[in-house]
Scaffold this motif. Structure first.
Motif, PDB file in Angstrom:
ATOM      1  N   LYS A 138       0.835  -1.209   0.000  1.00 36.31           N
ATOM      2  CA  LYS A 138       0.000   0.000   0.000  1.00 36.31           C
ATOM      3  C   LYS A 138       0.866   1.255   0.000  1.00 36.31           C
ATOM      4  O   LYS A 138       0.579   2.229  -0.721  1.00 36.31           O
ATOM      5  N   ASP A 198      -7.073  -3.764  -2.694  1.00 35.54           N
ATOM      6  CA  ASP A 198      -8.344  -3.559  -1.988  1.00 35.54           C
ATOM      7  C   ASP A 198      -9.177  -4.845  -1.981  1.00 35.54           C
ATOM      8  O   ASP A 198      -9.815  -5.179  -0.963  1.00 35.54           O
ATOM      9  N   LYS A 199      -9.171  -5.567  -3.085  1.00 34.94           N
ATOM     10  CA  LYS A 199      -9.902  -6.837  -3.132  1.00 34.94           C
ATOM     11  C   LYS A 199      -9.283  -7.855  -2.175  1.00 34.94           C
ATOM     12  O   LYS A 199     -10.005  -8.637  -1.544  1.00 34.94           O
ATOM     13  N   TYR A 200      -7.950  -7.821  -2.066  1.00 35.38           N
ATOM     14  CA  TYR A 200      -7.288  -8.719  -1.099  1.00 35.38           C
ATOM     15  C   TYR A 200      -7.734  -8.399   0.319  1.00 35.38           C
ATOM     16  O   TYR A 200      -8.031  -9.308   1.107  1.00 35.38           O
ATOM     17  N   ASP A 210      -3.596   2.261 -10.479  1.00 39.47           N
ATOM     18  CA  ASP A 210      -4.996   2.057 -10.095  1.00 39.47           C
ATOM     19  C   ASP A 210      -5.354   0.574 -10.103  1.00 39.47           C
ATOM     20  O   ASP A 210      -6.101   0.092  -9.236  1.00 39.47           O
ATOM     21  N   SER A 211      -4.831  -0.159 -11.088  1.00 34.09           N
ATOM     22  CA  SER A 211      -5.105  -1.594 -11.152  1.00 34.09           C
ATOM     23  C   SER A 211      -4.516  -2.326  -9.943  1.00 34.09           C
ATOM     24  O   SER A 211      -5.166  -3.199  -9.343  1.00 34.09           O
ATOM     25  N   GLU A 219      -2.807   4.197 -14.769  1.00 34.36           N
ATOM     26  CA  GLU A 219      -3.702   3.048 -14.933  1.00 34.36           C
ATOM     27  C   GLU A 219      -3.152   1.807 -14.228  1.00 34.36           C
ATOM     28  O   GLU A 219      -3.900   1.075 -13.568  1.00 34.36           O
ATOM     29  N   GLN A 260       1.448   6.898  -6.833  1.00 38.48           N
ATOM     30  CA  GLN A 260       0.421   7.902  -7.091  1.00 38.48           C
ATOM     31  C   GLN A 260       0.967   9.316  -6.885  1.00 38.48           C
ATOM     32  O   GLN A 260       0.626  10.238  -7.642  1.00 38.48           O
ATOM     33  N   GLU A 304      -3.074   7.818   2.583  1.00 35.03           N
ATOM     34  CA  GLU A 304      -3.923   8.454   1.580  1.00 35.03           C
ATOM     35  C   GLU A 304      -4.201   9.909   1.944  1.00 35.03           C
ATOM     36  O   GLU A 304      -4.225  10.784   1.073  1.00 35.03           O
ATOM     37  N   LYS A 319      -3.893  -0.990  -7.028  1.00 38.75           N
ATOM     38  CA  LYS A 319      -4.670  -0.577  -5.854  1.00 38.75           C
ATOM     39  C   LYS A 319      -5.978  -1.355  -5.761  1.00 38.75           C
ATOM     40  O   LYS A 319      -6.391  -1.774  -4.672  1.00 38.75           O
ATOM     41  N   ASP A 320      -6.645  -1.550  -6.898  1.00 33.29           N
ATOM     42  CA  ASP A 320      -7.882  -2.335  -6.899  1.00 33.29           C
ATOM     43  C   ASP A 320      -7.627  -3.772  -6.451  1.00 33.29           C
ATOM     44  O   ASP A 320      -8.405  -4.349  -5.675  1.00 33.29           O
ATOM     45  N   SER A 321      -6.532  -4.364  -6.925  1.00 32.83           N
ATOM     46  CA  SER A 321      -6.201  -5.740  -6.528  1.00 32.83           C
ATOM     47  C   SER A 321      -5.924  -5.827  -5.030  1.00 32.83           C
ATOM     48  O   SER A 321      -6.363  -6.778  -4.360  1.00 32.83           O
TER      49      SER A 321
END
Length: 237
Positions: A63, A111-113, A104-105, A101, A70, A163, A107-109
């Motif tokens: 993270k 967050d899903k974890y 962001d990808s 991009e 970012q 963040e 970060k999405d992975s």
């Protein structure tokens, strides 16, 4: 302490050139992608053996790297706009957008974890509660998952702090950009005023010459009129 170190690394990286920042972001992308893949492999192996996942430090490090990427993207987005050549500017725009991009990808992975791990902990707690065992084994299981949930909660809190720090850094960079634009605007206005003053001086000189010419014409006309009147008066006597 780790938060201060992360912010220090971000501010240090933001002082480089556009090419340096891009290379740093690509290295961080590779590191983050590799760390996320290892984290997912660990998750799969733990799920297969019904073992707990003790990896808050790994997920927090990933993270932190994503937040740094970012932050680099924010700085690169500011720098590519000042590239003089349009072809180079368009090229850097595409490169920066690609990095954004990919970040962001990732970060999405991640967050899903976090969601999967939180759901897994919750399901384990519900199973232990349904069994209703009062022996030491059940207490041990619940204690393990409580500790893991606390660790993940701590990691999420640290991520939220990162963040918020990123948002603060973005705001500061935005204000710097606004101040720079205002200074450029003031410089352009000053140049315009100087140009207008130069034009106004030229126009004033032309007007003054025209006024002097008009005065000579007026005085000459008055003198001729007086002479004509005198001649006419003498001729009529």
């Amino acid at each position: 302490m780790s938060l201060l170190i992360s912010l220090g690394m971000t501010m240090e990286a933001s002082g480089g050139t556009l090419s340096d920042l891009y290379q740093s972001s690509k290295r961080l992308l590779l590191k983050t992608r590799d760390g996320l893949e290892r984290l997912e492999r660990l998750e799969f192996s733990a799920s297969s053996s019904n073992a707990s996942i003790d990896s808050p430090e790994r997920s927090f490090a990933i993270k932190r790297d994503i937040v740094q990427i970012q932050s680099l993207c924010v700085e690169m987005d500011r720098l590519w706009r000042s590239v003089a050549a349009k072809s180079q500017r368009d090229l850097w725009k595409r490169k920066v957008e690609q990095v954004v991009e990919e970040a962001d990808s990732l970060k999405d992975s991640l967050d899903k974890y976090f969601l999967r791990n939180q759901r897994r902990v919750q399901e384990a707690q519900e199973r232990a509660e349904l069994l209703g065992r009062a022996n030491g084994e059940s207490s041990h299981i619940l204690r393990i998952f409580d500790e893991e949930e606390q660790a993940m909660r701590s990691a999420r809190n640290s991520s939220r702090m990162l963040e918020e720090s990123l948002a603060t850094g973005v705001g500061i960079l935005g204000k710097y950009a606004e101040q720079r634009d205002r200074l450029k605007g003031a410089q352009r206005k000053a140049l315009d005023v100087l140009n207008n003053l130069g034009l106004s001086n030229s126009v004033m000189r032309l007007i003054e010459r025209r006024n002097r010419g008009d005065k000579w014409i007026k005085y000459t006309g008055m003198a001729l009129t007086i002479i004509i009147l005198i001649v006419f008066w003498r001729w009529t006597r």
